[in-house]
Design a protein around this motif. Sequence first.
Motif, PDB file in Angstrom:
ATOM      1  N   VAL A 163     -18.752 -15.304   0.114  1.00  0.00           N
ATOM      2  CA  VAL A 163     -19.471 -15.364   1.383  1.00  0.00           C
ATOM      3  C   VAL A 163     -20.166 -14.031   1.666  1.00  0.00           C
ATOM      4  N   PHE A 164     -19.458 -12.942   1.418  1.00  0.00           N
ATOM      5  CA  PHE A 164     -20.001 -11.614   1.687  1.00  0.00           C
ATOM      6  C   PHE A 164     -21.247 -11.349   0.841  1.00  0.00           C
ATOM      7  N   VAL A 165     -21.165 -11.686  -0.449  1.00  0.00           N
ATOM      8  CA  VAL A 165     -22.318 -11.489  -1.339  1.00  0.00           C
ATOM      9  C   VAL A 165     -23.468 -12.400  -0.918  1.00  0.00           C
ATOM     10  N   GLY A 166     -23.145 -13.656  -0.595  1.00  0.00           N
ATOM     11  CA  GLY A 166     -24.191 -14.581  -0.161  1.00  0.00           C
ATOM     12  C   GLY A 166     -24.884 -14.116   1.104  1.00  0.00           C
ATOM     13  N   ASP A 167     -24.105 -13.643   2.082  1.00  0.00           N
ATOM     14  CA  ASP A 167     -24.702 -13.149   3.325  1.00  0.00           C
ATOM     15  C   ASP A 167     -25.554 -11.913   3.077  1.00  0.00           C
ATOM     16  N   THR A 168     -25.099 -11.055   2.163  1.00  0.00           N
ATOM     17  CA  THR A 168     -25.884  -9.860   1.826  1.00  0.00           C
ATOM     18  C   THR A 168     -27.224 -10.240   1.220  1.00  0.00           C
ATOM     19  N   ILE A 169     -27.209 -11.245   0.346  1.00  0.00           N
ATOM     20  CA  ILE A 169     -28.457 -11.716  -0.266  1.00  0.00           C
ATOM     21  C   ILE A 169     -29.384 -12.299   0.794  1.00  0.00           C
ATOM     22  N   LEU A 170     -28.819 -13.092   1.721  1.00  0.00           N
ATOM     23  CA  LEU A 170     -29.635 -13.682   2.786  1.00  0.00           C
ATOM     24  C   LEU A 170     -30.237 -12.608   3.685  1.00  0.00           C
ATOM     25  N   LEU A 171     -29.460 -11.574   3.976  1.00  0.00           N
ATOM     26  CA  LEU A 171     -29.976 -10.474   4.794  1.00  0.00           C
ATOM     27  C   LEU A 171     -31.124  -9.757   4.073  1.00  0.00           C
ATOM     28  N   SER A 224     -22.854 -20.413   0.927  1.00  0.00           N
ATOM     29  CA  SER A 224     -23.523 -19.422   1.769  1.00  0.00           C
ATOM     30  C   SER A 224     -25.032 -19.409   1.549  1.00  0.00           C
ATOM     31  N   LEU A 225     -25.444 -19.532   0.295  1.00  0.00           N
ATOM     32  CA  LEU A 225     -26.862 -19.392  -0.037  1.00  0.00           C
ATOM     33  C   LEU A 225     -27.687 -20.653   0.243  1.00  0.00           C
ATOM     34  N   LEU A 226     -27.071 -21.830   0.075  1.00  0.00           N
ATOM     35  CA  LEU A 226     -27.830 -23.078   0.180  1.00  0.00           C
ATOM     36  C   LEU A 226     -27.999 -23.519   1.631  1.00  0.00           C
ATOM     37  N   ASN A 227     -28.538 -22.645   2.424  1.00  0.00           N
ATOM     38  CA  ASN A 227     -28.789 -22.940   3.831  1.00  0.00           C
ATOM     39  C   ASN A 227     -30.007 -22.154   4.307  1.00  0.00           C
ATOM     40  N   PRO A 228     -31.200 -22.678   4.103  1.00  0.00           N
ATOM     41  CA  PRO A 228     -32.412 -21.952   4.491  1.00  0.00           C
ATOM     42  C   PRO A 228     -32.497 -21.687   5.983  1.00  0.00           C
ATOM     43  N   LYS A 229     -31.836 -22.512   6.789  1.00  0.00           N
ATOM     44  CA  LYS A 229     -31.856 -22.281   8.231  1.00  0.00           C
ATOM     45  C   LYS A 229     -31.196 -20.952   8.591  1.00  0.00           C
ATOM     46  N   HIS A 284     -13.029 -22.262  -8.532  1.00  0.00           N
ATOM     47  CA  HIS A 284     -13.849 -21.057  -8.607  1.00  0.00           C
ATOM     48  C   HIS A 284     -14.292 -20.695  -7.185  1.00  0.00           C
ATOM     49  N   PRO A 285     -13.375 -20.184  -6.355  1.00  0.00           N
ATOM     50  CA  PRO A 285     -13.690 -19.965  -4.940  1.00  0.00           C
ATOM     51  C   PRO A 285     -14.851 -19.007  -4.698  1.00  0.00           C
ATOM     52  N   PHE A 286     -14.987 -17.982  -5.542  1.00  0.00           N
ATOM     53  CA  PHE A 286     -16.091 -17.047  -5.339  1.00  0.00           C
ATOM     54  C   PHE A 286     -17.435 -17.742  -5.526  1.00  0.00           C
ATOM     55  N   LYS A 287     -17.572 -18.485  -6.623  1.00  0.00           N
ATOM     56  CA  LYS A 287     -18.836 -19.163  -6.911  1.00  0.00           C
ATOM     57  C   LYS A 287     -19.125 -20.250  -5.875  1.00  0.00           C
ATOM     58  N   ARG A 288     -18.086 -21.015  -5.501  1.00  0.00           N
ATOM     59  CA  ARG A 288     -18.291 -22.081  -4.516  1.00  0.00           C
ATOM     60  C   ARG A 288     -18.747 -21.503  -3.181  1.00  0.00           C
ATOM     61  N   ALA A 289     -18.052 -20.459  -2.731  1.00  0.00           N
ATOM     62  CA  ALA A 289     -18.396 -19.853  -1.446  1.00  0.00           C
ATOM     63  C   ALA A 289     -19.788 -19.236  -1.484  1.00  0.00           C
ATOM     64  N   LEU A 290     -20.156 -18.656  -2.616  1.00  0.00           N
ATOM     65  CA  LEU A 290     -21.486 -18.073  -2.761  1.00  0.00           C
ATOM     66  C   LEU A 290     -22.565 -19.146  -2.628  1.00  0.00           C
ATOM     67  N   LEU A 291     -22.362 -20.285  -3.294  1.00  0.00           N
ATOM     68  CA  LEU A 291     -23.330 -21.373  -3.208  1.00  0.00           C
ATOM     69  C   LEU A 291     -23.426 -21.934  -1.792  1.00  0.00           C
ATOM     70  N   TYR A 328     -32.556 -29.964   1.080  1.00  0.00           N
ATOM     71  CA  TYR A 328     -31.838 -31.139   0.589  1.00  0.00           C
ATOM     72  C   TYR A 328     -30.821 -30.785  -0.496  1.00  0.00           C
ATOM     73  N   VAL A 329     -31.112 -29.779  -1.295  1.00  0.00           N
ATOM     74  CA  VAL A 329     -30.120 -29.328  -2.276  1.00  0.00           C
ATOM     75  C   VAL A 329     -28.893 -28.785  -1.548  1.00  0.00           C
ATOM     76  N   GLY A 330     -29.125 -27.971  -0.527  1.00  0.00           N
ATOM     77  CA  GLY A 330     -28.016 -27.434   0.256  1.00  0.00           C
ATOM     78  C   GLY A 330     -27.237 -28.522   0.963  1.00  0.00           C
ATOM     79  N   ALA A 331     -27.933 -29.478   1.558  1.00  0.00           N
ATOM     80  CA  ALA A 331     -27.277 -30.567   2.272  1.00  0.00           C
ATOM     81  C   ALA A 331     -26.424 -31.412   1.329  1.00  0.00           C
ATOM     82  N   ALA A 332     -26.971 -31.707   0.153  1.00  0.00           N
ATOM     83  CA  ALA A 332     -26.240 -32.519  -0.825  1.00  0.00           C
ATOM     84  C   ALA A 332     -24.980 -31.800  -1.291  1.00  0.00           C
ATOM     85  N   TYR A 333     -25.078 -30.492  -1.494  1.00  0.00           N
ATOM     86  CA  TYR A 333     -23.919 -29.744  -1.966  1.00  0.00           C
ATOM     87  C   TYR A 333     -22.811 -29.705  -0.911  1.00  0.00           C
TER      88      TYR A 333
END
Length: 220
Positions: free
Chosen positions: A49-57, A131-136, A122-129, A80-85
Motif C-alpha cells: 500500500v505504501f509503495v502504491g500510494d507513493t507511486i500515485l503521489l 492501491s494502483l488500480l484506482n484512477p479516481k 503474495h500480500p505485498f503484490k496484491r496490496a500494490l495492485l 474497468y481493470v481496477g474494478a474487475a480486480y
Amino acid sequence: MSFYGVTDLWTYVLGALGIILLPGPNSLYVLSVASARGVRAGFKGAGGVFVGDTILLALTALGAASLLRTYPALFIVVKYVGAAYLAWVGINLLVAAVKKLRAGTSVIDAASDAAPTVNMNHPFKRALLISLLNPKAILFLLSFFVQFIDPSYATPAVPFLILSFIVMAFSAVYLSTIIFLGARLAQLFRARHRTSAGLSSAVGGLFVWFGVKLASASLS
C-alpha cells in the motif's frame, strides 16, 4: 500566511486524518491479511500500500490526472481493470468463507493453509495492485492537494512533499494499528467459525462494492 508553501496546514492535517480513517480497499485488505496470516504478512501488505500510494503521489505531481482527462479511453481501460480486480478479490473471499463455514473450520485458520484461494499468498503484490488500480485516487489526490499549495511559492515541490509526508505518516500509523488489531481478531475468532466467516464475507462484499463503485465512476 503559509508554511513553506502550505496554506492552512492544520485544516489539511484534519482533512488528511479523516481521509485516512475512512475504510477503503487498501486498509480492508491489510486487515484481512493480518487476521489470516499474522503481523508479518500484514506489514508486507502495508508495504505494498505504501509503495502504491507513493507511486500515485508521484503520478499526481507529474500530471497523471490531466492525462486521464485528456484521454478518456485510457481512463475507461484503467477503471474497468481496477474494478474487475477488486471484484475478483471480493468474490474469492466470499467463496472461501462459504467453503470453510460448510467444512466447519475457521476461515482464519483455513486462509493460512489455502492462501491462494483468498489471494493472500503474495500480500505485498496484491496490496500494490489494489492501491494502483484506482484512477479516481489520482484525481482525488490532485483535487485535495492543490487546495493547500500556495501557487506563488517559489518551489512547488516543497509544499507537495510536506503534504505527502503528512498523509503517508498518518497512513503508516493507521495501517500499523489495524495490523495488530487484525492479529488480535484472529485470536478471538479462531474458535468462532460463524463470526469468522461473517467477517470474511463482509470484507468480500465490500470489495465487490468497491469494484462496482469504481466501474460506475466518472471523471466529472
